[in-house]
Scaffold this active site. Structure first.
Site, short mmCIF file in Angstrom:
data_model
loop_
_atom_site.label_atom_id
_atom_site.label_comp_id
_atom_site.label_asym_id
_atom_site.label_seq_id
_atom_site.Cartn_x
_atom_site.Cartn_y
_atom_site.Cartn_z
N HIS A 269 0.88 -1.19 0.00
CA HIS A 269 0.00 0.00 0.00
C HIS A 269 0.91 1.23 0.00
O HIS A 269 1.73 1.40 -0.90
CB HIS A 269 -0.93 -0.11 1.22
CG HIS A 269 -2.01 0.91 1.31
ND1 HIS A 269 -2.43 1.66 0.24
CD2 HIS A 269 -2.78 1.31 2.37
CE1 HIS A 269 -3.41 2.47 0.64
NE2 HIS A 269 -3.64 2.29 1.93
N HIS A 308 -2.45 -2.10 -9.63
CA HIS A 308 -3.40 -1.52 -8.68
C HIS A 308 -4.64 -2.39 -8.67
O HIS A 308 -5.02 -2.93 -9.70
CB HIS A 308 -3.77 -0.09 -9.12
CG HIS A 308 -4.37 0.71 -8.03
ND1 HIS A 308 -5.69 0.64 -7.70
CD2 HIS A 308 -3.81 1.59 -7.17
CE1 HIS A 308 -5.92 1.45 -6.69
NE2 HIS A 308 -4.80 2.03 -6.34
N ASP A 364 2.52 5.73 -6.61
CA ASP A 364 3.79 5.61 -5.89
C ASP A 364 5.00 5.53 -6.81
O ASP A 364 6.13 5.62 -6.33
CB ASP A 364 3.77 4.35 -5.01
CG ASP A 364 2.88 4.53 -3.80
OD1 ASP A 364 2.83 5.66 -3.30
OD2 ASP A 364 2.24 3.55 -3.38
#
Ligand code: ACO
Length: 437
Positions: A269, A308, A364
């Site tokens: 995460h 994702h 990210d």
């Protein structure tokens, strides 16, 4: 019941037929409970490990279309908010449902910034952490500790009290994060300056040394604001789900948010941004990308910052972050890792393995490269995710508490363990295995 908006189910075990309503493309799992083989039967359940196909709530906060790569807060496209708003303006929107007027925004800025101080005792236990303690560990603990300073925060059903705690937590997150950072460096803590903007104040608390007044670079402060906006909410992600689950037990918001911070720290995460930097360091040079990709395809490695659960298209936040990177590099100089990252993305997006699985860069993938150029160490990256996501957690927590359908979150299980058996005294244990040997 409108017949066009129903689902008819035939239970082949009993030959009975049931009709259940379909709303928002969804059936209610509880409507399946009536499907039984007999009076002793508990009723049909759904099995959905990791919530692959289960909506846990109705929400009016964030809209996400993972196939089309769309992200909106309260209906507004993320691109427009990132271009036109400050972070606190977006925080107001997420929490209240509407963009603030100029007057409302002034008031909100003052309200938040005036609560940015933390109790002096927090400094004392901040000092108890090792100099190399991971900042996310410190954040989890210090966020939880706020519940002991504000015991009235457990009064979660009083809207005024709830509002106060929401403001407190949003206001104090940068202070906790900055103190954790300075503790590591052995630097004296810098008190918040309520005259500054949310991000400039954070930069001041992080980086001020002996200068009488620290002047944050405008471009970098703006970049941080944009990054905070992009991270502010993302509907029912892992940490938000933790927030809702713990909050559903009516825990106070600080203890609840500590659980969300803990979830965020995981490398699958929020912790992924730190892992991306480590991965880019390990790759080191563009020439090594192909062999790294091969390892990923062989299942030996993961391409961190890719993939994702919901996005099966380019993450719109990654696109904005790529633009912000260029603005930041114009000030800080180019972080050479960006070139490795861009090449990695190019090769991955033209490779059958990634195309077939619809794996694209997520939020990210590029954020860490910018943060590093700005002077943050990789272990700070997830903290930089947690500060803005606090707004999303609190907006979702508030929405959950106001939702009359929500109750304590308590999933069912399918028991697959041993049938009833008789207790075995200590002296007889292991004899069965011996006899079998
Ligand atoms: N690198 C290589 N292969 C991957 C990756 C990756 N990053 N992500 C998924 N895959 C593969 C899986 O191995 C699987 O392949 P298979 O069908 O041959 O078994 C397939 O793609 C589907 O992946 P799942 O693991 O089933 O997808 P899931 O939705 O469960 O996981 C997750 C999503 C956790 C984000 C995953 O893509 C991942 O681990 N990514 C790397 C970590 C990361 O960047 N996390 C940040 C996510 S964004 C956020 O939380 C802010």
């Amino acid at each position: 019941m409108d017949n066009n908006q129903t689902l008819t189910i035939t239970d082949n075990r009993t030959n009975k037929t049931y009709t259940v309503p379909v709303t928002h493309g969804t059936i209610r799992a509880m409507d399946l409970r009536q499907i039984k083989t007999g009076p002793e039967d508990f009723g049909l359940m759904t099995y959905d490990p990791a919530f692959m196909n289960t909506a846990s709530c109705q929400s009016a906060i964030t809209y996400l279309d993972g196939d089309k790569g769309i992200l909106r807060y309260r209906g507004y496209p993320i691109e427009q908010l990132a271009e036109n708003c400050t972070f606190l303006e977006v925080a107001y929107l997420l929490l209240n449902g509407e963009l603030p007027t100029a007057e409302e925004l002034d008031l909100w800025n003052c309200e938040v910034m005036s609560r940015s101080m933390i109790h002096e005792n927090v400094k004392k236990f901040m000092d108890g952490f090792h100099h190399d303690a991971h900042p996310m560990g410190i954040l989890i603990s210090t966020v939880a500790s706020l519940s002991t300073f504000y015991p009235e925060s457990r009064n979660i059903h009083d809207p005024n009290n709830r509002h106060l705690q929401i403001v407190r937590l949003i206001a104090k997150m940068p202070t906790l994060a900055a103190y954790a950072y300075r503790h590591r460096l052995g630097l004296p803590y810098v008190y918040p300056d309520p005259d500054l903007s949310y991000t400039k104040n954070y930069m001041n608390m992080l980086w001020r040394r002996l200068e009488p007044k620290y002047a944050a670079n405008e471009v970098l402060a703006h970049a941080l604001d944009v990054l905070f906006i992009l991270h502010a909410d993302h509907e029912q992600n892992c940490s938000t789900n933790a927030m809702r689950a713990v909050g559903s037990a009516n825990a106070d918001p600080f203890s609840t948010a500590a659980a969300a911070v803990a979830a965020l720290s995981g490398p699958l995460h929020g912790g992924a941004n730190e892992e991306v930097l480590r991965m880019l360091d390990e790759i080191g040079h563009k020439d090594n990308i192909s062999s790294f990709i091969e390892q990923v395809k062989e299942g030996k490695r993961k391409l961190m910052g890719f993939g994702h659960r919901v996005y099966k298209n380019y993450d719109p936040r990654a696109r904005i972050i790529k633009q912000v990177a260029e603005q930041v590099f114009a000030v800080t100089g180019r972080n050479p890792k960006i070139d490795i990252a861009i090449e990695l993305e190019r090769i991955a997006l033209s490779d059958e393995y990634f195309i077939k699985r619809k794996l694209y860069p997520n939020v990210d993938f590029y954020s860490g490269i910018i943060y590093q150029a700005m002077g943050f160490t990789p272990d700070q990256f997830t903290v930089l995710f947690g500060i803005p996501r606090t707004v999303g957690w609190l907006a979702q927590w508030q929405e959950m508490l106001q939702d009359s359908e929500q109750k304590i979150a308590r999933p069912r299980q399918i028991y697959v363990g041993a049938e009833r058996r008789e207790f075995v005294p200590m002296t007889l244990r292991g004899q069965h295995e011996l006899a079998m040997a």
